[in-house]
Scaffold this motif. Sequence first.
Motif, PDB file in Angstrom:
ATOM      1  N   TYR A  46      33.675  42.765  44.222  1.00 34.70           N
ATOM      2  CA  TYR A  46      33.943  43.763  44.823  1.00 34.70           C
ATOM      3  C   TYR A  46      33.158  45.101  44.890  1.00 34.70           C
ATOM      4  O   TYR A  46      32.907  45.303  43.539  1.00 34.70           O
ATOM      5  N   SER A  58      42.443  50.219  38.864  1.00 29.56           N
ATOM      6  CA  SER A  58      41.383  49.816  39.564  1.00 29.56           C
ATOM      7  C   SER A  58      41.243  48.089  39.628  1.00 29.56           C
ATOM      8  O   SER A  58      42.232  47.255  39.567  1.00 29.56           O
ATOM      9  N   SER A  85      39.387  46.203  40.190  1.00 30.25           N
ATOM     10  CA  SER A  85      39.543  44.855  40.036  1.00 30.25           C
ATOM     11  C   SER A  85      40.332  43.968  38.824  1.00 30.25           C
ATOM     12  O   SER A  85      40.780  42.882  38.805  1.00 30.25           O
ATOM     13  N   ARG A  95      43.323  40.675  39.994  1.00 34.12           N
ATOM     14  CA  ARG A  95      42.404  39.702  39.838  1.00 34.12           C
ATOM     15  C   ARG A  95      42.771  39.527  38.138  1.00 34.12           C
ATOM     16  O   ARG A  95      42.167  37.931  37.704  1.00 34.12           O
ATOM     17  N   SER A 100      32.189  52.893  38.390  1.00 37.94           N
ATOM     18  CA  SER A 100      31.586  52.058  39.387  1.00 37.94           C
ATOM     19  C   SER A 100      32.029  53.037  40.759  1.00 37.94           C
ATOM     20  O   SER A 100      31.758  52.292  41.598  1.00 37.94           O
TER      21      SER A 100
HETATM   22  O1  PMV Z   1      37.116  48.374  39.249  1.00 37.77           O
HETATM   23  P1  PMV Z   1      36.137  48.830  39.356  1.00 37.77           P
HETATM   24  O2  PMV Z   1      36.752  50.057  39.587  1.00 37.77           O
HETATM   25  O3  PMV Z   1      35.676  48.730  37.771  1.00 37.77           O
HETATM   26  O4  PMV Z   1      34.991  48.333  39.586  1.00 37.77           O
HETATM   27  C1  PMV Z   1      34.596  46.781  39.825  1.00 37.77           C
HETATM   28  C2  PMV Z   1      32.991  46.492  39.872  1.00 37.77           C
HETATM   29  C3  PMV Z   1      31.818  44.584  40.077  1.00 37.77           C
HETATM   30  O5  PMV Z   1      32.895  44.406  38.749  1.00 37.77           O
HETATM   31  C4  PMV Z   1      31.229  45.999  39.955  1.00 37.77           C
HETATM   32  C5  PMV Z   1      32.639  44.124  40.349  1.00 37.77           C
HETATM   33  C6  PMV Z   1      33.257  42.767  40.723  1.00 37.77           C
HETATM   34  O6  PMV Z   1      34.459  42.344  41.479  1.00 37.77           O
HETATM   35  O7  PMV Z   1      34.049  43.354  39.201  1.00 37.77           O
END
Ligand code: PMV
Length: 347
Positions: free
Chosen positions: A37, A157, A159, A162, A211
């Motif tokens: 992502y 956040s 990710s 998931r 990120s």
């Molecule tokens: O959920 P965030 O904002 O920490 O973004 C995650 C971004 C990546 O770890 C680089 C990719 C991913 O899909 O986890």
Amino acid sequence: MNKNSFFSQFTTQNISIEQFLEKGFGSASSNIALIKYWGKRDLSLNLPLTSSLSLSLGDLGTQTTLSLHSKREADQYSINGVVLLRNEPTYQRLYRFLSPFRPKDHHFELRSVNTVPTKAGLASSASGYAALAGALDALFAWNLDEPSLSRLARLGSGSASRSVLKEGFALWNRGERADGMDCYAKRIDQRWSSLRWVILPVDFSPKKIGSKEAMQQTFATSPFGSKWVQRVAQELEIAVKAISEKDFAALGAVMERNAFAMHALMRSAKPRISYFQPQTIAIIQWIYRLRSDGGLPVFMTMDAGPNIKLLLEEKSTKALKTAIEQESALFQSHQPIWINPWERVNI
Ligand code: PMV
């Protein structure tokens, strides 16, 4: 925005914050994206530009206990026993996330324990906000269904949407709707129990650019943003097929291509974003050699940090351990971390 319209951003269930228990507990494993992502279509709701796919980090994650107090002056948050200061960005981010859930004249106490190094591109925010969503659900006894929990965690956040799924593969659907109600993660029903992760640590200190900011900078300045979006859709199809057929070589190859494409995209931003350190590059070259000269089927991925994560099958474990021992100079600062994605002993 009133409370009910805020709640309708993640659930259609009827929930309130009028009543709560003494404590709420939530836990979640972190996850590593096989197909990343990177990029948002909506900043405030954390709606992604593309769907993404992950595999759990099993035992590495977060446990969170949440309680409410009427006799305190402010919220108190601690991570691994360290109380956060109110001017710290992590405090402020948690405060913003929790505020819509605050009953009048009450303050939250949050205690989180991470079994994953905080802020090192090892997705501690994924397990952190997924565990927090679970703790809120428990504290207010809402009994949210999995899609609602996933959407709630996503608001903290991306990710984290998931990490709400307890184990295995998670497919986070990009969704089409502006309100994000179709944007949550679902389990892929395939138990591929021979898969393993190995984290090859380079540097666990906090990253220089987070990120969120890095994604914004990428899509505001890179000429390749739309190419990335097209490419992810194709790579996702390949990865899902590889999982359904348990085709390790195909999954590993597409995972690796996708990660390096994401980092190339970041490099094309202005100013360029790079999470690579000299040791990262040395490890990458070593992995290429292991594969081409040693015939060892291990594949790598990287997130918003300099650490490398390897995907392998259990049968390659012994050979990889020997190869690591022979290359000990590369791993002097931190030992590799071996993870069985299907084991959740301490989480
Ligand atoms: O959920 P965030 O904002 O920490 O973004 C995650 C971004 C990546 O770890 C680089 C990719 C991913 O899909 O986890």
